[in-house]
Design an enzyme around this catalytic site. Structure first.
Site: not given
Ligand code: NAD
Length: 337
Positions: A263, A234, A295
């Protein structure tokens, strides 16, 4: 069950529709992400289904509850984007997909390591332009190098095993050590020792108040000079500004990211026609020794199939009134706080 599926991309729809032939839920696909401005779209839906950058904060939960939503089905393992306590207080059930494919994320982690080390990103561009010179493409043997794995749950354990296969010395840190990891040759050491000795540090712990900015300015200085830092967990595990300072000073030699603390405003959409407004992110893009993916570590056929199957099964279990198998509880948040 009637489900509003937020943040739907073509691939989500494809795999959810395929799996739904066996479940028969009534799925409404929405491209929008869930936040305070879009929550009204969930009105009247007993269940919603969300992904990692949807904002399920206390306000959104209250408005979901007011609109009749009883179930929040996460298409992710991580639940740091959900106010689980507020959901509990509102009588709402939260379920997740705890393990859809640790291999997908672990293999992408190793892809970032190999890309950065052997400069595949630069070599690819060069060869396409007819430049076959090798200057600046020098790498190092992974064999005999030390890799530090922070967090040895499902994903970290697979990463440790893969790196062991390269002949690396694997150090690990986890408040709950995993015997499987030790059997595979990893050695648990205090975090400081791992950071000081590793040529590559890779993060696989969840984002919690305790792990927020785990990699800050002091840690950047404590790591081996020229370290390779990888984060596929993360974004907020890393203080991005401190890491940029480390890249500028040479304290960090390589940075591989699949996640970024801000993000939510960038990833999972095509912004190639827009000017990036996030100056910190834009600075990261200027370094030759930084590779960023948006991601995508989870993004394999196998993972998408498993996410769709478990999500729809979680919803069915709830609908049938059984004890949900993959419940997210306030106790889980407290145990990681
Ligand atoms: P997991 O729950 O199986 O393992 C997490 C491990 O971290 C546990 O062993 C836990 O004890 C450990 N941990 C907790 N606090 C720690 C700390 N302070 N320091 C070190 N270790 C600590 O989770 P997982 O399935 O292995 O996933 C790990 C993370 O990867 C998730 O939290 C999620 O944020 C991230 N993830 C990213 C993607 C992606 O596409 N990039 C996909 C899936 C998961």
């Amino acid at each position: 069950m009637r489900v509003a599926v937020f943040s739907t991309r073509t691939y989500d729809r494809q795999y959810l529709e395929e799996a739904n032939r066996r479940y028969g839920h009534d799925l409404t696909f929405l491209e929008m992400s869930l936040d305070g401005t879009t929550v009204a779209l969930a009105d009247g839906f007993p269940a919603i289904c969300v992904f990692v950058n949807d904002q399920v904060n206390a306000d959104v939960i209250q408005r979901l509850a007011d609109g009749g939503t009883q179930l929040v089905a996460l298409r992710s393992a991580g639940f740091n984007h959900v106010d689980v306590g507020a959901a509990h207080d509102a009588g709402m059930t939260v379920v997740r997909v705890p393990a859809y494919s640790p291999h997908a994320v672990a293999e992408h982690t190793v892809a970032l390591m190999l890309t950065l080390n052997r400069k595949i990103h630069r070599a690819y561009a060069r060869v396409r332009e007819g430049n076959f010179a090798l200057g600046q493409l020098l790498g190092f043997d992974l064999h005999d190098r030390t890799v530090g794995v922070v967090g040895t749950g499902r994903i970290g354990t697979v990463v440790a095993r893969i790196m062991g296969g390269f002949g690396c010395r694997v150090l690990a840190f986890d408040p709950a050590p995993n015997p499987e990891c030790e059997r595979n040759g990893a050695r648990y050491v205090p975090l400081r020792e791992l950071l000081g000795e590793s040529d590559i540090v890779t993060l696989h712990c969840p984002l919690t108040p305790k792990t927020h900015h785990l990699i800050d300015g002091a840690v950047v200085e404590a790591m081996k000079r020229g370290v390779m830092l990888i984060n596929t967990s993360r974004g907020a595990l890393i203080d991005t500004r401190a890491v940029i300072a480390g890249l500028k000073s040479g304290a960090i030699g390589y940075l591989g990211l699949d996640v970024y603390e801000e993000e939510g405003d960038l990833f999972f959409r095509d912004l190639s026609d827009h000017v990036i407004q996030d100056d910190v992110f834009a600075r990261l893009l200027t370094f030759p020794n930084v590779v960023i993916t948006a991601h995508q570590a989870f993004f394999t056929i196998d993972a998408l199939r498993n996410i769709a199957e478990t999500t729809l099964d979680n919803i069915r279990t709830f609908e049938q009134g059984h004890e949900p198998r993959n419940l997210v509880t306030p106790a889980m948040v407290q145990s990681t706080a």
